[in-house]
Motif scaffolding. Structure first.
Motif, short mmCIF file in Angstrom:
data_model
loop_
_atom_site.label_atom_id
_atom_site.label_comp_id
_atom_site.label_asym_id
_atom_site.label_seq_id
_atom_site.Cartn_x
_atom_site.Cartn_y
_atom_site.Cartn_z
N GLN A 98 -12.63 17.53 0.85
CA GLN A 98 -13.51 16.76 -0.03
C GLN A 98 -13.60 15.30 0.40
O GLN A 98 -14.49 14.57 -0.05
CB GLN A 98 -13.00 16.84 -1.47
N PHE A 99 -12.70 14.87 1.29
CA PHE A 99 -12.71 13.48 1.75
C PHE A 99 -13.37 13.41 3.12
O PHE A 99 -12.80 13.82 4.13
CB PHE A 99 -11.28 12.94 1.84
N ARG A 100 -14.57 12.89 3.17
CA ARG A 100 -15.29 12.76 4.43
C ARG A 100 -14.85 11.53 5.20
O ARG A 100 -14.97 11.47 6.41
CB ARG A 100 -16.79 12.70 4.17
N THR A 101 -14.40 10.52 4.46
CA THR A 101 -13.94 9.29 5.09
C THR A 101 -12.94 8.63 4.15
O THR A 101 -12.59 9.18 3.11
CB THR A 101 -15.13 8.35 5.40
N PHE A 102 -12.49 7.45 4.51
CA PHE A 102 -11.54 6.74 3.65
C PHE A 102 -12.27 6.12 2.46
O PHE A 102 -13.43 5.73 2.54
CB PHE A 102 -10.79 5.66 4.44
N ILE A 103 -11.57 6.05 1.33
CA ILE A 103 -12.12 5.40 0.15
C ILE A 103 -11.87 3.90 0.23
O ILE A 103 -12.74 3.08 -0.06
CB ILE A 103 -11.50 5.98 -1.13
N TYR A 104 -10.65 3.54 0.64
CA TYR A 104 -10.24 2.13 0.65
C TYR A 104 -10.03 1.66 2.08
O TYR A 104 -9.18 2.18 2.80
CB TYR A 104 -8.94 1.95 -0.14
N SER A 105 -10.81 0.68 2.51
CA SER A 105 -10.60 0.07 3.82
C SER A 105 -9.69 -1.16 3.72
O SER A 105 -9.31 -1.74 4.73
CB SER A 105 -11.95 -0.34 4.43
N PHE A 106 -9.35 -1.53 2.50
CA PHE A 106 -8.43 -2.66 2.26
C PHE A 106 -7.68 -2.36 0.97
O PHE A 106 -8.07 -1.49 0.19
CB PHE A 106 -9.19 -3.99 2.15
N THR A 107 -6.59 -3.07 0.73
CA THR A 107 -5.74 -2.80 -0.43
C THR A 107 -5.88 -3.93 -1.45
O THR A 107 -5.83 -5.10 -1.09
CB THR A 107 -4.26 -2.68 0.00
N TRP A 108 -6.03 -3.54 -2.75
CA TRP A 108 -6.31 -4.51 -3.79
C TRP A 108 -5.05 -5.05 -4.48
O TRP A 108 -5.11 -6.07 -5.15
CB TRP A 108 -7.23 -3.90 -4.85
N GLU A 109 -3.93 -4.37 -4.38
CA GLU A 109 -2.72 -4.83 -5.07
C GLU A 109 -2.04 -5.96 -4.29
O GLU A 109 -2.06 -5.98 -3.05
CB GLU A 109 -1.74 -3.66 -5.26
N ASP A 110 -1.43 -6.88 -5.01
CA ASP A 110 -0.80 -8.06 -4.40
C ASP A 110 0.63 -7.72 -3.97
O ASP A 110 1.52 -7.57 -4.80
CB ASP A 110 -0.78 -9.21 -5.40
N PRO A 111 0.91 -7.62 -2.66
CA PRO A 111 2.25 -7.22 -2.20
C PRO A 111 3.31 -8.29 -2.40
O PRO A 111 4.50 -7.98 -2.45
CB PRO A 111 2.03 -6.93 -0.71
N VAL A 112 2.89 -9.54 -2.50
CA VAL A 112 3.86 -10.62 -2.73
C VAL A 112 4.57 -10.41 -4.06
O VAL A 112 5.79 -10.60 -4.18
CB VAL A 112 3.16 -12.00 -2.69
N GLU A 113 3.80 -10.00 -5.07
CA GLU A 113 4.40 -9.72 -6.38
C GLU A 113 5.38 -8.54 -6.29
O GLU A 113 6.45 -8.56 -6.89
CB GLU A 113 3.30 -9.39 -7.39
N ASP A 114 5.02 -7.52 -5.52
CA ASP A 114 5.90 -6.36 -5.36
C ASP A 114 7.22 -6.77 -4.73
O ASP A 114 8.30 -6.35 -5.18
CB ASP A 114 5.23 -5.30 -4.49
N MET A 115 7.14 -7.56 -3.66
CA MET A 115 8.36 -7.99 -2.96
C MET A 115 9.27 -8.79 -3.89
O MET A 115 10.50 -8.61 -3.90
CB MET A 115 7.98 -8.85 -1.75
#
Length: 741
Positions: A368-385
């Motif tokens: 069902q996936f012909r290509t990628f949905i996300y070419s970039f990531t929206w969540e802030d990794p600095v906050e995760d770290m």
């Protein structure tokens, strides 16, 4: 009909060559060592080969000089096969005592392959090159070509491919494992004794560093098993009309396109790369001749280390069988065996270097996936770290998305393991490309691809440098999508539609220059002024808001599923959600100095001073140092989250970052309880799960509590005046901790 002097000479040459080739056997007959049926059999075989020699000579005598020029459009893929072979040879032989590099080009004809290969891997770099063919007129062209180029390490041999003899051997006895490289360029389909030929190549090819490259026409019926498909690659199957027509058509020229040749090739050798193409050179979109490009290595190679690497993460109940080892894990109660792998192993097991991608079989869900949905990531990794205090002792479980945040964790903390999980194979292909490009490209080329989103020669980079570190599946995807970086990469994929819509809206409103000014703003005040006066009236326009809240646009452009859309609509209107998301951004941080999320959305590309960590020169070097040590932590899974969790050992993870994944489920969905229960099992005491939600109070928080977690709020949007991070896309962020013993 009288035979011309020229044709008679060719006939006599062929027979003379045949008598010299079979001289020992002729001697046996003369001295009566062969009698009766043995002698008769010899003369039948001799007559057959003589007929083939004459047929080849008569067919090619009038076209040998123009053969290469007239076949360039028909014989597609030769350049690609040789470019791939050259790049793989460099990686295979890197830092190894590989011995002499001897190349045998079987069915090499005019020697055109040698000229092509010289561009990618100089002929002078080979210890010796042997060109083997039965057609004397073509070999005459090859000898002239070799003499003209001054290649002293090239020998042209007029011999039968199934029984060729190299001058370096003592007598006529072949030396096992003496060849480093063998190619078959549109010749496997022309050799009647292909079983004997491939058996002979298998005997002669070096078991550890030997490489076999093939490009040829083919036909293939329905693949009977997922395992066969994992070896042969996508788009291998040909329609019944195509199979019927091309087999008959090529049979007129004594070229066999029956599936048996390729099937035996893929059985006899381990597949490294496989690409299935269609040649449209005559009438585009109508006449489509199937051809394939294939690289492989000996199945005698020890793959036990790779199997062990994969076993540690395969679902419980997996059975792995290989030529080198046979290991199994007992099935857990209530769980069926997930997958059985039998020889020959899939292409995942014969990768050249950096074994990131976990083996998977293509399922209906993947299609069902012909290509990628996300070419970039929206969540802030600095906050995760910061919130998770990620360190080198951690083992992470993350949603793949575009891979930006996972790369950020690898740069900032170098955890010992990073499991990246995404059901969409294309998201895994994207992260694979980034990992491979980091290890193989110069920084300027790498930034051109993923910073600027465009490169004038991506295809050359793919074949000559990146491909050896990609799985066969990822290579096929990027080979098919080679135009992805021709203009703007970030305007592709599902998320690219949102960026395109934004550009159109700004152009229609006449504020494109203001968008650029906002992204260049040197102060918060300037940024806020441009937003308030120029861009906010456009984005908060009722027409744009209506589009943003449309369920079809939400999914196809923004990647927001229906359940998640319903979550934020239960707490307010679409207008309220957009206002609370965007209004605080201009006063939070400068787009030109690190708030790269919206800079990308507005410009369609990153800037060098505002981009994810993996696109900075420092981050790039961090992922490359010590031969890519930090990147070795990655394991890329292409299965449902629950299936991957099933395959992990209890207490083997310390952190799990599942983004907004649980927003995709409706309230009361049983799969949520199963997933949370598995997260509890695989996390060690004190382990933490972090998630974001479009809701301020997600319905599934109580499910974590019921499973035994301690749940606490990290941050929540309380007004339209303050952002909770540089993205501010989610209404809340939460964590659940597994109690310590």
């Amino acid at each position: 009909m009288a035979i011309s002097d020229h044709r008679l000479k060719l006939l006599l040459l062929s027979l003379a060559g045949l008598s010299l080739y079979f001289r020992p056997t002729i001697s046996d007959i003369i001295t009566s060592r062969l009698t009766g049926s043995a002698a008769l059999t010899f003369w039948i075989v001799s007559a057959t080969i003589a007929f083939i020699l004459c047929r080849l000579a008569l067919f090619y005598e009038g076209q040998a000089d123009v053969y290469d020029a007239t076949r360039s459009g028909l014989l597609r893929g030769r350049n690609t096969m040789l470019a791939l072979s050259a790049s793989h040879l460099r990686h295979i032989r890197k830092n190894k005592d590989a011995g002499k590099l001897i190349w045998v080009d079987i069915g090499g004809g005019t020697g055109h392959n040698l000229e092509l290969m010289d561009k990618y891997y100089p002929i002078s770099s080979f210890d010796h090159v042997y060109l083997v063919d039965l057609c004397e007129p073509l070999l005459q062209v090859a000898r002239q070509r070799v003499a003209k180029r001054g290649w002293k390490n090239v020998t042209v041999l007029c011999q039968d491919a199934t029984n060729f003899t190299l001058p370096i051997w003592s007598g006529s006895h072949p030396v096992r494992g003496c060849l480093g490289f063998v190619t078959l360029s549109y010749s496997l389909s022309m050799i009647p004794g292909f079983y004997t030929l491939l058996d002979r190549i298998d005997y002669l090819l070096h078991p550890d560093v030997g490489l076999l490259g093939v490009v040829d026409f083919y036909t293939s019926g329905r693949q009977l098993s997922l395992h066969e498909k994992a070896i042969g690659g996508s788009s291998k199957e040909c329609g019944w009309l195509s199979r019927w027509f091309w087999q008959i058509w090529f049979d007129f020229d004594h070229v066999s396109l029956s599936p048996h040749r390729r099937d035996y090739l893929e059985y006899k050798f381990g597949t490294i790369k496989s690409y299935n193409g269609r040649n449209r050179f005559i009438v585009p979109f109508i006449v489509r001749i199937p051809y394939y490009i294939w690289l492989g290595r000996s199945r005698a190679q020890d793959v036990s280390r790779l199997s062990h690497t994969f076993q540690e993460d395969l679902p419980i109940g997996t059975v792995i069988k290989s030529d080198a080892t046979e290991t199994s894990q007992p099935s857990a109660p209530g769980l069926e065996t997930a997958i059985e792998i039998s020889p020959p192993l899939s292409s995942f097991h014969y990768q050249v270097q950096h074994f990131w991608r976990m083996p998977y079989y293509e399922s209906p869900a993947h299609k069902q996936f012909r290509t990628f949905i996300y070419s970039f990531t929206w969540e802030d990794p600095v906050e995760d770290m910061m919130r998770l205090n990620i360190s080198a002792d951690d083992s992470l479980f993350v949603i793949t998305s575009a891979g930006d945040n996972a790369l950020h964790y690898a740069i900032g903390a170098q955890p010992k393991r990073i499991h990246c999980v995404d059901m969409n194979p294309c998201q895994g292909h994207l992260l694979e490309l980034k990992l491979a490009a980091i290890q193989t490209l110069e920084f300027d080329d790498f930034f051109a691809l993923f910073g600027e989103g465009r490169h004038p020669d991506f295809r050359a980079l793919l074949d000559k440098k990146i491909a050896p570190l990609l799985s066969s599946s990822a290579y096929q995807f990027w080979r098919i999508n080679e135009k992805a970086f021709s203009s703007s990469f970030y305007l592709r994929g599902y998320s690219g539609w949102a960026l395109r819509m934004a550009k159109w809206a700004f152009w229609i409103a006449g504020v494109s220059d203001d968008v650029a000014a906002l992204c260049r703003a040197a102060s918060i005040d300037e940024q806020q002024r441009i937003w308030d006066q120029k861009l906010r009236p456009v984005i908060m326009n009722p027409v744009v808001v209506a589009l943003l809240k449309n369920p079809i646009f939400c999914w196809n452009a923004l990647g927001v599923p229906l359940n998640q859309r319903q979550i934020f609509l239960q707490e307010g209107t679409a207008y309220d959600f957009i206002r609370e998301t965007l209004d605080p951004i201009p006063s939070h941080s400068l787009l030109s100095k690190g708030a790269y999320f919206y800079l990308l959305a507005l410009l369609g590309h990153y800037e060098r001073n505002s981009c994810p960590d993996y696109l900075t020169h420092q981050g790039y070097l961090k992922l490359r140092e010590n031969d890519g040590e930090a990147a070795r932590a990655f394991r890329l899974h292409t299965e449902p989250i629950v299936d991957v969790l099933h395959g992990l050992q209890s207490s083997s993870l310390t952190r799990a970052i599942i983004m907004d994944h649980l927003d995709w489920f409706g309230p009361g969905t049983p799969e949520v309880d199963v997933e949370i229960s598995e997260l509890f099992r695989v996390l060690e005491p004190g382990g933490i799960v972090l998630w974001r939600s479009a809701a301020k109070h997600p319905w599934y928080n109580k499910n974590f509590i019921e499973a035994g977690f301690s749940v606490s709020l990290i941050n929540m949007r309380t007004s339209a005046n303050k952002a909770i991070d540089r993205v501010n896309m989610y209404a809340s962020c939460w964590k659940a901790e597994k109690p310590r013993l």
